[in-house]
Design a protein around this motif. Structure first.
Motif, PDB file in Angstrom:
ATOM      1  N   GLY A   1       0.784  -1.220   0.000  1.00 33.33           N
ATOM      2  CA  GLY A   1       0.000   0.000   0.000  1.00 33.33           C
ATOM      3  C   GLY A   1       0.816   1.269   0.000  1.00 33.33           C
ATOM      4  N   ASP A   2       2.144   1.190  -0.091  1.00 30.60           N
ATOM      5  CA  ASP A   2       2.966   2.388  -0.100  1.00 30.60           C
ATOM      6  C   ASP A   2       2.756   3.156  -1.402  1.00 30.60           C
ATOM      7  N   ALA A   3       2.833   4.495  -1.317  1.00 31.32           N
ATOM      8  CA  ALA A   3       2.642   5.319  -2.505  1.00 31.32           C
ATOM      9  C   ALA A   3       3.751   5.069  -3.514  1.00 31.32           C
ATOM     10  N   PRO A   4       3.476   5.240  -4.807  1.00 35.84           N
ATOM     11  CA  PRO A   4       4.514   5.033  -5.817  1.00 35.84           C
ATOM     12  C   PRO A   4       5.737   5.901  -5.528  1.00 35.84           C
ATOM     13  N   PRO A   5       6.916   5.307  -5.602  1.00 38.10           N
ATOM     14  CA  PRO A   5       8.136   6.098  -5.358  1.00 38.10           C
ATOM     15  C   PRO A   5       8.293   7.207  -6.390  1.00 38.10           C
ATOM     16  N   ILE A   6       9.070   8.204  -6.021  1.00 37.30           N
ATOM     17  CA  ILE A   6       9.430   9.276  -6.945  1.00 37.30           C
ATOM     18  C   ILE A   6      10.861   9.051  -7.407  1.00 37.30           C
ATOM     19  N   VAL A   7      11.080   9.197  -8.706  1.00 33.31           N
ATOM     20  CA  VAL A   7      12.424   9.176  -9.282  1.00 33.31           C
ATOM     21  C   VAL A   7      12.644  10.517  -9.963  1.00 33.31           C
ATOM     22  N   PHE A   8      13.626  11.266  -9.490  1.00 34.42           N
ATOM     23  CA  PHE A   8      13.961  12.567 -10.049  1.00 34.42           C
ATOM     24  C   PHE A   8      14.962  12.390 -11.187  1.00 34.42           C
ATOM     25  N   VAL A   9      14.724  13.106 -12.303  1.00 32.21           N
ATOM     26  CA  VAL A   9      15.569  12.999 -13.492  1.00 32.21           C
ATOM     27  C   VAL A   9      16.017  14.404 -13.895  1.00 32.21           C
ATOM     28  N   HIS A  10      17.299  14.672 -13.740  1.00 30.67           N
ATOM     29  CA  HIS A  10      17.835  16.020 -13.977  1.00 30.67           C
ATOM     30  C   HIS A  10      17.984  16.331 -15.464  1.00 30.67           C
ATOM     31  N   GLY A  11      18.339  17.576 -15.751  1.00 28.72           N
ATOM     32  CA  GLY A  11      18.488  18.022 -17.124  1.00 28.72           C
ATOM     33  C   GLY A  11      19.929  18.057 -17.592  1.00 28.72           C
ATOM     34  N   LEU A  12      20.140  18.622 -18.787  1.00 30.63           N
ATOM     35  CA  LEU A  12      21.458  18.731 -19.392  1.00 30.63           C
ATOM     36  C   LEU A  12      22.377  19.538 -18.478  1.00 30.63           C
ATOM     37  N   GLY A  13      23.509  18.947 -18.118  1.00 33.72           N
ATOM     38  CA  GLY A  13      24.440  19.616 -17.230  1.00 33.72           C
ATOM     39  C   GLY A  13      24.069  19.545 -15.769  1.00 33.72           C
ATOM     40  N   GLY A  14      22.960  18.876 -15.441  1.00 36.44           N
ATOM     41  CA  GLY A  14      22.497  18.805 -14.063  1.00 36.44           C
ATOM     42  C   GLY A  14      23.023  17.592 -13.336  1.00 36.44           C
ATOM     43  N   SER A  15      22.455  17.339 -12.160  1.00 40.36           N
ATOM     44  CA  SER A  15      22.874  16.224 -11.317  1.00 40.36           C
ATOM     45  C   SER A  15      21.829  15.987 -10.242  1.00 40.36           C
ATOM     46  N   HIS A  16      22.136  15.038  -9.355  1.00 44.85           N
ATOM     47  CA  HIS A  16      21.253  14.762  -8.219  1.00 44.85           C
ATOM     48  C   HIS A  16      21.030  15.991  -7.344  1.00 44.85           C
ATOM     49  N   LEU A  17      21.984  16.943  -7.346  1.00 41.02           N
ATOM     50  CA  LEU A  17      21.835  18.129  -6.502  1.00 41.02           C
ATOM     51  C   LEU A  17      20.703  19.040  -6.971  1.00 41.02           C
ATOM     52  N   ASN A  18      20.234  18.862  -8.193  1.00 40.36           N
ATOM     53  CA  ASN A  18      19.122  19.674  -8.675  1.00 40.36           C
ATOM     54  C   ASN A  18      17.836  19.438  -7.896  1.00 40.36           C
ATOM     55  N   TRP A  19      17.811  18.383  -7.066  1.00 42.38           N
ATOM     56  CA  TRP A  19      16.562  18.000  -6.407  1.00 42.38           C
ATOM     57  C   TRP A  19      16.577  18.174  -4.897  1.00 42.38           C
TER      58      TRP A  19
END
Length: 333
Positions: free
Chosen positions: A54-72
């Motif tokens: 019953g857990d909510a669907p996970p979120i996967v963050f996808v950055h843009g050109l030149g970005g990274s995990h820090l964008n989120w």
């Protein structure tokens, strides 16, 4: 605190901790080569790993050109309060190495699909910015069984309507031209320090660069220093940019493909975006009436960094209004 993930093959703790101040822990998973990603802590116990119960669907963050995990990092901790939330570094970006062949839009769609299936293991809500929005759209169209919903933050779109920003046009023309792009990237690396590079990106992506938080800027500069050690970073960047330009060069085909997306879609776009015109965003919204939209006055290309509270309000309201985004289902492997 987040514990070591049980899912994913060959996963180990990452040696970097750029996102630690925002309650995120880094991991590296072998997906035909090491892929770096972070997971935001959830309050209380460690997050569920199997996507059931019953857990909510996970979120996967996808950055843009030149970005990274820090964008989120400005929005990740809040969105992780009721579900798993992870952000990966696409091949050729952040702390994931890439090559000309592995850093294209198509190659990173394949990486995203494999990451969702092997690391997350359940249909997800994709949250993509810029090129990451484009990749999320393609993933949702081609691999619909792995996607529960999509949030687009100023996604890369064919340019329509208003006169484009001349600085952006010149920059992408340089990227597109063989030889010229390579010279441009080498010159930029020689001419600018990591701090100057980060400041240039903020000036391009923000309407008001002074809104960038000091701690975020410090982390971005530290990551830019680290990326100078990554072999082939410029070649991978250019490969991604050129593949994105090719996809955008056929707006009719692109528009027909995204109209086939069946899952809920939320489009958020800054009205002051210099890279993707607001006219293009409005045209995409008009062509896809099932999409929900939120346009943000006085905000640029990366609203999750410039106006995180507005983004969080829009996303959490959208998630709450869609019952399908409040429960999980299995994903085909």
């Amino acid at each position: 605190m987040t514990t070591r993930p049980e899912s994913g093959t060959g996963t180990r703790e990452a040696p970097w901790s750029f996102a630690a101040p925002w309650g995120a822990r880094g991991w590296v998973t072998d997906l035909d080569g090491p892929v770096h990603w972070i997971e935001f802590d959830r309050p209380g116990d460690a997050p569920p790993r199997d996507g059931v119960g019953g857990d909510a669907p996970p979120i996967v963050f996808v950055h843009g050109l030149g970005g990274s995990h820090l964008n989120w990092v400005p929005v990740g901790p809040t969105l992780a309060t009721d579900r798993r939330a992870v952000a990966l570094d696409l091949r050729g970006f952040g702390l994931t190495e890439g090559t000309r062949r592995t850093s294209t839009v198509a190659a990173n769609v394949r990486l995203l699909d494999r990451f969702v299936r092997e690391v997350v293991g359940t249909p997800v809500v994709l949250v993509g910015n810029s090129m990451g929005g484009l990749i999320s759209l393609v993933q949702s169209r081609v691999h619909a069984d792995a996607v529960a919903g999509v949030v687009l933050l100023d996604p890369a779109l064919p340019q329509l309507g208003q006169r484009p920003d001349l600085r952006v046009v010149a920059q992408f023309l340089a990227y597109a031209m063989p030889g010229v792009g390579e010279m441009y990237m080498r010159a930029a690396r020689t001419r600018m320090s990591p701090k100057q590079y980060v400041q240039q990106v903020l000036e391009l992506c923000f309407v008001d660069p002074t809104l960038a938080r000091d701690d975020l800027v410090e982390a971005l500069v530290a990551l830019a220093h680290e990326r100078r050690r990554v072999p082939g970073a410029e070649a991978a960047f250019l490969s991604a940019a050129r593949s994105m330009i090719r996809v955008m060069s056929n707006p009719r085909r692109f528009g027909a493909e995204i109209r086939g997306i069946q899952v809920p879609v939320l489009l958020i776009n800054g009205e002051g975006d210099r890279l993707v015109s607001i006219a293009s965003a409005r045209a995409a919204a008009a062509a896809n009436p099932r999409w929900e939209t939120r346009f943000l006055p006085g905000v640029g290309h990366t609203p999750q960094l410039e106006a995180p509270d507005l983004v969080l309000d829009a996303v959490t309201d959208w998630l709450e209004r869609h019952p399908s985004l409040g429960s999980s289902r299995g994903v085909a492997s």
